[in-house]
Design a protein around this motif. Structure first.
Motif, short mmCIF file in Angstrom:
data_model
loop_
_atom_site.label_atom_id
_atom_site.label_comp_id
_atom_site.label_asym_id
_atom_site.label_seq_id
_atom_site.Cartn_x
_atom_site.Cartn_y
_atom_site.Cartn_z
N ARG A 35 0.83 -1.21 0.00
CA ARG A 35 0.00 0.00 0.00
C ARG A 35 0.87 1.25 0.00
O ARG A 35 0.55 2.24 -0.67
CB ARG A 35 -0.93 0.01 1.21
N ASP A 68 -5.83 5.86 -12.16
CA ASP A 68 -7.07 5.11 -11.92
C ASP A 68 -6.76 3.67 -11.53
O ASP A 68 -7.35 3.12 -10.59
CB ASP A 68 -7.96 5.16 -13.16
N ALA A 71 -5.40 3.67 -8.04
CA ALA A 71 -6.47 3.91 -7.06
C ALA A 71 -7.27 2.63 -6.82
O ALA A 71 -7.63 2.33 -5.68
CB ALA A 71 -7.37 5.05 -7.53
N ASN A 72 -7.55 1.88 -7.91
CA ASN A 72 -8.27 0.61 -7.75
C ASN A 72 -7.44 -0.39 -6.96
O ASN A 72 -7.96 -1.13 -6.11
CB ASN A 72 -8.66 0.03 -9.10
N GLU A 74 -5.16 0.33 -4.77
CA GLU A 74 -5.15 0.80 -3.37
C GLU A 74 -6.42 0.36 -2.65
O GLU A 74 -6.39 -0.08 -1.51
CB GLU A 74 -5.00 2.33 -3.35
N LYS A 75 -7.55 0.47 -3.34
CA LYS A 75 -8.83 0.07 -2.74
C LYS A 75 -8.83 -1.43 -2.43
O LYS A 75 -9.26 -1.86 -1.36
CB LYS A 75 -9.99 0.42 -3.68
N GLN A 76 -8.32 -2.23 -3.37
CA GLN A 76 -8.26 -3.69 -3.15
C GLN A 76 -7.32 -4.01 -1.99
O GLN A 76 -7.65 -4.84 -1.13
CB GLN A 76 -7.76 -4.40 -4.41
N ALA A 78 -6.54 -2.12 0.48
CA ALA A 78 -7.15 -1.68 1.74
C ALA A 78 -8.11 -2.74 2.27
O ALA A 78 -8.13 -3.04 3.47
CB ALA A 78 -7.88 -0.35 1.54
N GLY A 79 -8.90 -3.34 1.37
CA GLY A 79 -9.80 -4.42 1.78
C GLY A 79 -9.05 -5.64 2.27
O GLY A 79 -9.40 -6.26 3.28
N GLN A 82 -7.59 -4.93 5.71
CA GLN A 82 -8.61 -5.00 6.76
C GLN A 82 -8.89 -6.45 7.14
O GLN A 82 -8.98 -6.78 8.33
CB GLN A 82 -9.88 -4.30 6.28
#
Length: 136
Positions: A35, A68, A71-72, A74-76, A78-79, A82
């Motif tokens: 990340r 873009d 960013a995608n 990064e979102k993956q 982050a999940g 978590q």
């Protein structure tokens, strides 16, 4: 060697569980590192998009697409992070519970050994005629 005691079996399980916990922590650490790398790449792309250099302006569309994708990603990540954080907590709780059970089993075994020692002393002190061979 006598039969394996419950506390010894639990101690081995605690060791395995702590290893599982360290593996989960390692996975989490790797994801956090990824990340950080993605965030650094996003920052670099944003600097290029905002640059006044004419060369960067030629690639503005490419930079936007790259941003873009980052960013995608990064979102993956982050999940994933978590979920890995939750796994670390679960593994730690399992290890703590096993460690507590191991301590309880050890206390029970020690108590049983103490009780047996007392019973042996009582038997020797108050030996019945049938057990008089013990005193010879």
């Amino acid at each position: 060697m006598g039969p394996t005691r419950k506390s010894e079996k639990l101690a081995r399980l605690v060791s395995v569980q702590r290893h599982m916990e360290r593996m989960a922590e390692s996975d989490l650490s790797n994801t956090a590192r990824q990340r950080d790398e993605v965030a650094a790449s996003m920052h670099t792309v944003m600097d290029a998009i905002g640059s006044l250099d004419p060369v960067h302006r030629l690639f503005a569309q490419n930079y936007a697409e790259r941003f873009d994708r980052l960013a995608n990603m990064e979102k993956q990540l982050a999940g994933i992070q978590q979920a890995q954080e939750a796994k670390v907590v679960r593994e730690r709780v399992k290890g703590d519970r096993l460690e507590e059970n191991r301590r309880d089993a050890r206390l029970d075994e020690d108590r049983e050994a103490d009780d047996n020692a007392i019973y042996d002393l009582v038997d020797m002190r108050y030996a019945t005629p049938a057990s008089s061979k013990l005193q010879e």
